[in-house]
Design a protein around this motif. Structure first.
Motif, PDB file in Angstrom:
ATOM      1  N   UNK A 164     -17.958  30.145  -6.837  1.00 52.15           N
ATOM      2  CA  UNK A 164     -16.958  29.112  -6.571  1.00 52.15           C
ATOM      3  C   UNK A 164     -15.550  29.589  -6.915  1.00 52.15           C
ATOM      4  N   UNK A 165     -15.428  30.356  -8.020  1.00 50.06           N
ATOM      5  CA  UNK A 165     -14.117  30.804  -8.482  1.00 50.06           C
ATOM      6  C   UNK A 165     -13.803  32.221  -8.006  1.00 50.06           C
ATOM      7  N   UNK A 166     -14.747  32.822  -7.264  1.00 49.13           N
ATOM      8  CA  UNK A 166     -14.576  34.182  -6.749  1.00 49.13           C
ATOM      9  C   UNK A 166     -14.194  35.164  -7.865  1.00 49.13           C
ATOM     10  N   UNK A 167     -14.940  35.090  -8.962  1.00 51.11           N
ATOM     11  CA  UNK A 167     -14.676  35.963 -10.112  1.00 51.11           C
ATOM     12  C   UNK A 167     -15.774  37.003 -10.261  1.00 51.11           C
ATOM     13  N   UNK A 168     -15.379  38.155 -10.776  1.00 49.77           N
ATOM     14  CA  UNK A 168     -16.367  39.151 -11.175  1.00 49.77           C
ATOM     15  C   UNK A 168     -17.194  38.611 -12.344  1.00 49.77           C
ATOM     16  N   UNK A 169     -18.407  39.151 -12.464  1.00 46.49           N
ATOM     17  CA  UNK A 169     -19.324  38.726 -13.532  1.00 46.49           C
ATOM     18  C   UNK A 169     -19.495  39.873 -14.523  1.00 46.49           C
ATOM     19  N   UNK A 170     -19.400  39.561 -15.801  1.00 48.92           N
ATOM     20  CA  UNK A 170     -19.818  40.506 -16.843  1.00 48.92           C
ATOM     21  C   UNK A 170     -21.239  40.127 -17.245  1.00 48.92           C
ATOM     22  N   UNK A 171     -22.176  41.053 -17.027  1.00 48.99           N
ATOM     23  CA  UNK A 171     -23.550  40.860 -17.507  1.00 48.99           C
ATOM     24  C   UNK A 171     -23.724  41.784 -18.707  1.00 48.99           C
ATOM     25  N   UNK A 172     -23.756  41.194 -19.889  1.00 49.98           N
ATOM     26  CA  UNK A 172     -23.837  41.959 -21.142  1.00 49.98           C
ATOM     27  C   UNK A 172     -25.228  41.770 -21.737  1.00 49.98           C
ATOM     28  N   UNK A 173     -25.962  42.872 -21.854  1.00 44.97           N
ATOM     29  CA  UNK A 173     -27.383  42.818 -22.197  1.00 44.97           C
ATOM     30  C   UNK A 173     -27.632  43.551 -23.514  1.00 44.97           C
TER      31      UNK A 173
ATOM     32  N   UNK B  98     -13.153  36.825 -15.729  1.00 44.47           N
ATOM     33  CA  UNK B  98     -14.581  37.042 -15.485  1.00 44.47           C
ATOM     34  C   UNK B  98     -15.402  35.801 -15.845  1.00 44.47           C
ATOM     35  N   UNK B  99     -16.594  35.728 -15.260  1.00 42.63           N
ATOM     36  CA  UNK B  99     -17.647  34.832 -15.740  1.00 42.63           C
ATOM     37  C   UNK B  99     -18.551  35.699 -16.614  1.00 42.63           C
ATOM     38  N   UNK B 100     -18.722  35.311 -17.852  1.00 47.05           N
ATOM     39  CA  UNK B 100     -19.376  36.169 -18.858  1.00 47.05           C
ATOM     40  C   UNK B 100     -20.794  35.662 -19.141  1.00 47.05           C
TER      41      UNK B 100
ATOM     42  N   UNK C 239     -20.133  42.949 -12.252  1.00 48.78           N
ATOM     43  CA  UNK C 239     -20.738  42.668 -10.956  1.00 48.78           C
ATOM     44  C   UNK C 239     -19.808  41.829 -10.092  1.00 48.78           C
ATOM     45  N   UNK C 240     -20.030  41.937  -8.789  1.00 53.69           N
ATOM     46  CA  UNK C 240     -19.352  41.056  -7.847  1.00 53.69           C
ATOM     47  C   UNK C 240     -19.882  39.629  -8.007  1.00 53.69           C
ATOM     48  N   UNK C 241     -19.229  38.654  -7.423  1.00 50.35           N
ATOM     49  CA  UNK C 241     -19.716  37.271  -7.531  1.00 50.35           C
ATOM     50  C   UNK C 241     -21.135  37.076  -6.994  1.00 50.35           C
ATOM     51  N   UNK C 242     -21.621  38.018  -6.154  1.00 51.07           N
ATOM     52  CA  UNK C 242     -22.993  37.919  -5.635  1.00 51.07           C
ATOM     53  C   UNK C 242     -23.988  38.714  -6.478  1.00 51.07           C
ATOM     54  N   UNK C 243     -23.589  39.144  -7.678  1.00 50.75           N
ATOM     55  CA  UNK C 243     -24.426  39.807  -8.686  1.00 50.75           C
ATOM     56  C   UNK C 243     -24.592  41.306  -8.454  1.00 50.75           C
ATOM     57  N   UNK C 244     -24.062  41.863  -7.379  1.00 47.51           N
ATOM     58  CA  UNK C 244     -24.189  43.304  -7.150  1.00 47.51           C
ATOM     59  C   UNK C 244     -23.282  44.057  -8.117  1.00 47.51           C
TER      60      UNK C 244
END
Length: 670
Positions: free
Chosen positions: A39-48, A77-79, A113-118
């Motif tokens: 919705x916000x067209x933001x990159x995602x930080x996936x921190x594991x 980012x969406x974190x 990641x891109x907003x589509x999780x890639x």
């Protein structure tokens, strides 16, 4: 740290809860966060990461608790925070992506990641300044050159889809001993003949590697391989990687001599090592192996057991923010605690004034001298030495227990508990101690009653009465393995029937129509950017290799030829990879051993079934299944009732004449 909680405050994972008061606006992986990114067209930080991960804590302190860093993360980012132990499916995908980018991986794992999780960028630990610069550069690229980022992400995800792809082998392959010899020959060159394990640092126990090498050395009568396995077990149990007071092993040693542990203790390591030391004792009757196994069980019950009867996941490396502080000693405190015999006990545990660790005057308890040398030096016998060491351990542990304890990851995971159930059952059988079986049975019954889904599947996790994640392939594979182990102990066919039911569930929900392997995720679960197979054996054996062995055994129990064919087809498909990297496919190598040497089917009928089973526990037969009972529905036992106790030995669809003693039966096997 922020006084305001973020979205992780309601998480079940102790690792996520550790981050619940970070100023970073963390989310759990789920529809809310993923939709927000779109919705916000933001990159995602996936921190594991995971709760016992030392460098995960360091990055949290340096970056995620820092308001300057949090401002950058929250703005652009969406974190999303992920516990790799609860969601290994997510971890698999992004770990592979980072490995393709950088050539290596580990935890903490941070993927952008891109907003589509890639994924478009990733790495492991980042220093604060580097992390800020990377994030700002990526945010700028996404704003100014989104097409460039998208093109790179598309190429990377294509690599993720292609990597580890298993090609079915259509032609017939005959499994032969020469195949294993070619696998082991280059593998053997990496052995550390002096200190055990491999010629490298850090050193991981890798119990499945040594389980295979022990069995291969025994069956092939290869003394050098057998000796390497036994030497590794000896050196590990003497090193600082083993907790000489409470029992249990740390995850790895940072050096090449098993001296300095990375102090966290994981349930999965200790379950597998318990099985391995139990098996090694059964083979060699070396009493110290038995002692290590029993002490590890004591640790499990003293420190890792939930009131449900399940077992917690891990103990942290840190206490009071310092790695290993709970476990180490200076000479002055050590002497004060042990009292008399300090010279003897300091020599026994390698405690010195200057310290045996890089930290000044700090000692990690370890063994560097044999008991015989100490007895000769101090003029004492074995009984006296054991008494003095036992008393000192009790005193030291009493003092240590008053220290601030390492953090506990109190979630219970199905796969890791199943490994523990199998290990306890193994120990009950070999050590003739039914109490261990009772605890294993209790834990399995709890799983089957409380972690079962309404559709016949399993949940992954349990904590304080709650389950929240559906099971992955390893949860099913290790549970089936544990159910078979329970059957082999008590010959109650309800365990085998449940194993069969779960195998049918796996076949229906995890099968891949294009390969012989099973997917890691249930077809009913959310679709990630890639659906992966877990094929390579790591610290934990691959779920596909465990399933292949389960199918191999169940085929014999139930005369299910299609199971045997499936297991063999899986092994054939992965055999080309094994040749190049034996240590990464050691559980597959155990299956290959079973195909080459055959699995001995031991069927016991008549009155004294338990007595015969107990006699068999004294004999090491690595390639076997056991069955027994009266009025059995199993094909090999059906109609084999007798007033006299009879033992039937079958292998490769051929049965020998029944015999009455274990000694006669073993002659058929040897």
């Amino acid at each position: 740290m922020s006084k305001q909680a973020n979205n992780l405050i309601h998480a079940s994972s102790p690792y996520l809860l550790q981050h619940a008061y970070n100023p970073v606006e963390w989310y759990e992986w789920g529809p809310e966060a993923l939709q927000k990114a779109k919705d916000e067209n933001k990159l995602i930080i996936v921190s594991i990461g995971y709760s016992a991960c030392h460098w995960c804590h360091v990055m949290e302190r340096e970056s995620f608790e820092n308001y300057e860093v949090a401002e950058v993360m929250n703005k652009h980012f969406i974190c999303i925070k992920v516990d790799r132990e609860e969601r290994p499916d997510i971890d698999q995908v992004y770990m592979l992506a980072v490995q393709l980018m950088n050539g290596n991986g580990g935890w903490p794992l941070n993927a952008i990641c891109l907003p589509d999780q890639k994924p478009v960028y990733g790495g492991t630990y980042f220093r604060k300044s580097d992390w800020i610069n990377i994030l700002l550069n990526l945010a700028k690229m996404w704003e100014e050159q989104p097409a460039k980022a998208t093109a790179y992400a598309e190429r990377l995800i294509e690599g993720v889809h292609q990597a580890e792809k298993i090609i079915p082998v259509k032609e017939d392959i005959i499994f032969e001993l020469t195949q294993i010899e070619k696998i082991v020959a280059p593998w053997q060159r990496s052995f550390d003949i002096t200190d055990g394990g491999y010629n490298r640092a850090p050193k991981f126990p890798l119990p499945n590697n040594w389980a295979f090498l022990l069995r291969y050395g025994f069956l092939a009568e290869n003394q050098s391989i057998f000796n390497a396995a036994m030497n590794t077990l000896e050196k590990m149990m003497m090193g600082g990687i083993y907790d000489h007071l409470a029992g249990g092993f740390a995850r790895y040693s940072v050096d090449d001599k098993w001296h300095v542990p990375h102090f966290e203790k994981m349930l999965y390591d200790n379950a597998q090592l318990l099985s391995l030391y139990t098996e090694a004792y059964q083979c060699l009757k070396h009493k110290p192996f038995r002692q290590i196994a029993i002490e590890t069980i004591d640790w499990l019950f003293n420190e890792m057991m939930d009131e449900s009867g399940l077992f917690y996941s891990a103990l942290d490396a840190d206490s009071e923010g310092i790695e290993g502080k709970f476990y180490v000693w200076d000479k002055k405190e050590f002497d004060e605690v042990v009292g008399e015999d300090t010279e003897l006990l300091s020599a026994y545990f390698n405690v010195t004034e200057q310290g045996n660790w890089e930290e000044e005057e700090t000692n990690i308890l370890r063994r560097v001298r044999a008991d015989e040398a100490l007895m000769e030096q101090f003029g004492i016998d074995e009984e006296t030495l054991n008494d003095k060491v036992g008393l000192a351990k009790a005193k030291l542990q009493g003092v240590r227990n008053k220290r601030v304890r390492p953090g506990l990851d109190d979630k219970c995971l199905t796969a890791w508990n199943a490994m523990t159930i199998k290990a306890l059952t193994d120990a009950a059988y070999v050590f003739n101690y039914p109490v261990y079986y009772g605890w294993a049975k209790c834990a399995m019954e709890f799983i089957l009653e409380n972690l079962a889904t309404s559709k016949g599947g399993l949940y992954r996790n349990y904590k304080q009465g709650k389950v929240s994640i559906n099971g992955f392939l390893d949860d099913y594979a290790f549970t089936i393995d544990a159910l078979i182990a329970l059957y082999e102990y008590d010959f109650n066919e309800k365990w085998l029937q449940k194993a069969l039911n779960l195998t049918d569930y796996v076949t229906e929900h995890f099968a891949d129509d294009e390969t012989e392997m099973f997917f890691y995720t249930d077809k009913m679960e959310e679709a990630l950017i890639a659906r992966k197979h877990e094929v390579m054996d790591n610290v934990i054996p691959a779920s596909n290799s465990v399933m292949a062995q389960n199918l191999q055994k169940l085929a014999l129990y139930f005369d299910q030829n299609e199971y045997a064919e499936k297991a063999a087809a899986m092994l054939k498909s992965v055999l080309p990879r094994i040749k190049n990297y034996g240590s990464g496919y050691s559980n597959w190598c155990i299956q290959l051993l079973n195909e080459i040497y055959g699995i001995n089917e031991i069927a016991i009928a008549g009155k004294d079934i338990e007595g015969v089973r107990a006699e068999f526990s004294k004999v090491y037969i690595p390639n076997k299944i056991r069955m027994g009972g009266t009025n059995s529905t199993l094909p090999l036992l059906k109609d084999k009732q007798s007033d006299e106790t009879k033992i039937y030995i079958c292998r490769n669809k051929t049965c020998q004449l029944p015999v009455e003693t274990v000694e006669e039966a073993v002659n058929y096997i040897n």
